[in-house]
Design a protein around this motif. Structure first.
Motif, short mmCIF file in Angstrom:
data_model
loop_
_atom_site.label_atom_id
_atom_site.label_comp_id
_atom_site.label_asym_id
_atom_site.label_seq_id
_atom_site.Cartn_x
_atom_site.Cartn_y
_atom_site.Cartn_z
N ARG A 1 -11.57 -25.15 -45.44
CA ARG A 1 -12.96 -25.42 -44.91
C ARG A 1 -13.62 -24.09 -44.25
O ARG A 1 -14.89 -24.08 -44.61
CB ARG A 1 -12.59 -26.28 -43.51
N GLU B 1 -19.34 -29.40 -49.24
CA GLU B 1 -19.74 -30.05 -47.84
C GLU B 1 -20.15 -29.13 -46.78
O GLU B 1 -20.85 -29.28 -45.92
CB GLU B 1 -18.25 -30.52 -47.33
N GLU C 1 -23.47 -29.09 -44.73
CA GLU C 1 -23.28 -28.93 -43.19
C GLU C 1 -24.28 -27.93 -42.57
O GLU C 1 -24.73 -28.08 -41.33
CB GLU C 1 -21.74 -28.80 -42.71
#
Length: 256
Positions: free
Chosen positions: A156, A216, A220
């Protein structure tokens, strides 16, 4: 100590340049220099095995090394240096108990002059967390600074610190060329276009993989910008003026 490197790419050669004066370094590669005839031979003749292969071939290399370790045993240290860990973490299943295995991410590229003082993130393999400490000890012994992250958190964060900057640099470079901004661009334009060009130094397959695995985080980031357009006054309040001045000086030095 002998270090075996699987893969003869730019990162593998960087490790050889930085470690070759202290250790014997040997390579196994199917497309470049190879000092041994097989991955098995590399394993048997090395104390530390670094998998520095392409992002696509790293999982298979690790699976093969796991098979070799089960067959031959021996106390070895094995780690890869892949940028994203979701692709490799399962490939560590099956290593012999004597093997000390963890995934490692050097937070620098092949253009680095040294690995001394550089940051390395060590990602423990679930169920083999104790191995990570021994891998970290080796990284420290060659001059690296070690941080630990679990693989999900690592991926992430890498989406934000690598994927989003790649997206920004390549997007701006594409826009600049589409609109012909070079004729009118100044220092800020040159900085962003230079970064976009530098990203292209990586292979197209690697760039596509980084962007794909960071989707992702890119979404974001874009959503964050829509909801929170940059506010220079608020940002200034969070920084010391000396920090801003130092960044301004580094900005110009980077283009010299």
């Amino acid at each position: 100590m002998r270090i075996g490197i699987a893969g003869y790419g730019r990162m593998g050669r960087l490790f050889e340049r930085c470690l070759g004066g202290r250790f014997e370094v040997i390579f196994y590669s199917e497309h470049g220099r190879s000092d041994v005839g097989s991955l098995e031979e590399l394993y048997l003749e090395s104390d530390v095995i670094i998998v520095a292969s392409s992002i696509g071939s790293t999982p298979e290399r690790l699976k093969k090394l796991a098979e070799i370790s089960r067959e031959h045993g021996g106390k070895k240290i094995v780690f890869d240096i892949a940028t994203f860990k979701s692709l490799v973490i399962e490939a560590y299943a099956g290593f012999d108990e004597e093997t000390r295995a963890a995934s490692v991410h050097p937070m620098f590229g092949p253009g680095a002059k040294t690995i001394e003082g550089k940051r390395f993130i060590v990602v423990p393999i679930p169920g083999r967390e104790e191995d990570a400490e021994e891998v970290a000890d080796f990284i420290r012994s060659i001059g690296g600074n070690v941080s630990f992250l679990d693989w999900k958190t690592h991926d992430r964060l890498m989406g934000f610190v690598i994927g989003v900057p790649y997206f920004i640099g390549l997007s701006y470079l594409s826009l600049s060329r589409e609109l012909g901004l070079g004729e009118f661009g100044g220092t800020s334009w040159a900085f962003l276009e230079t970064y976009g060009k530098a990203v292209l130094h990586d292979s197209p397959d690697f760039i596509r993989e980084v962007l794909n695995l960071s989707r992702e985080q890119i979404e974001e980031f874009l959503d964050f910008l829509r909801k929170n357009p940059p506010d220079p006054e608020r940002l200034r309040e969070k920084l010391e003026w000396e920090e801003i001045e130092a960044a301004y000086e580094r900005f110009y030095k980077a283009l010299e």
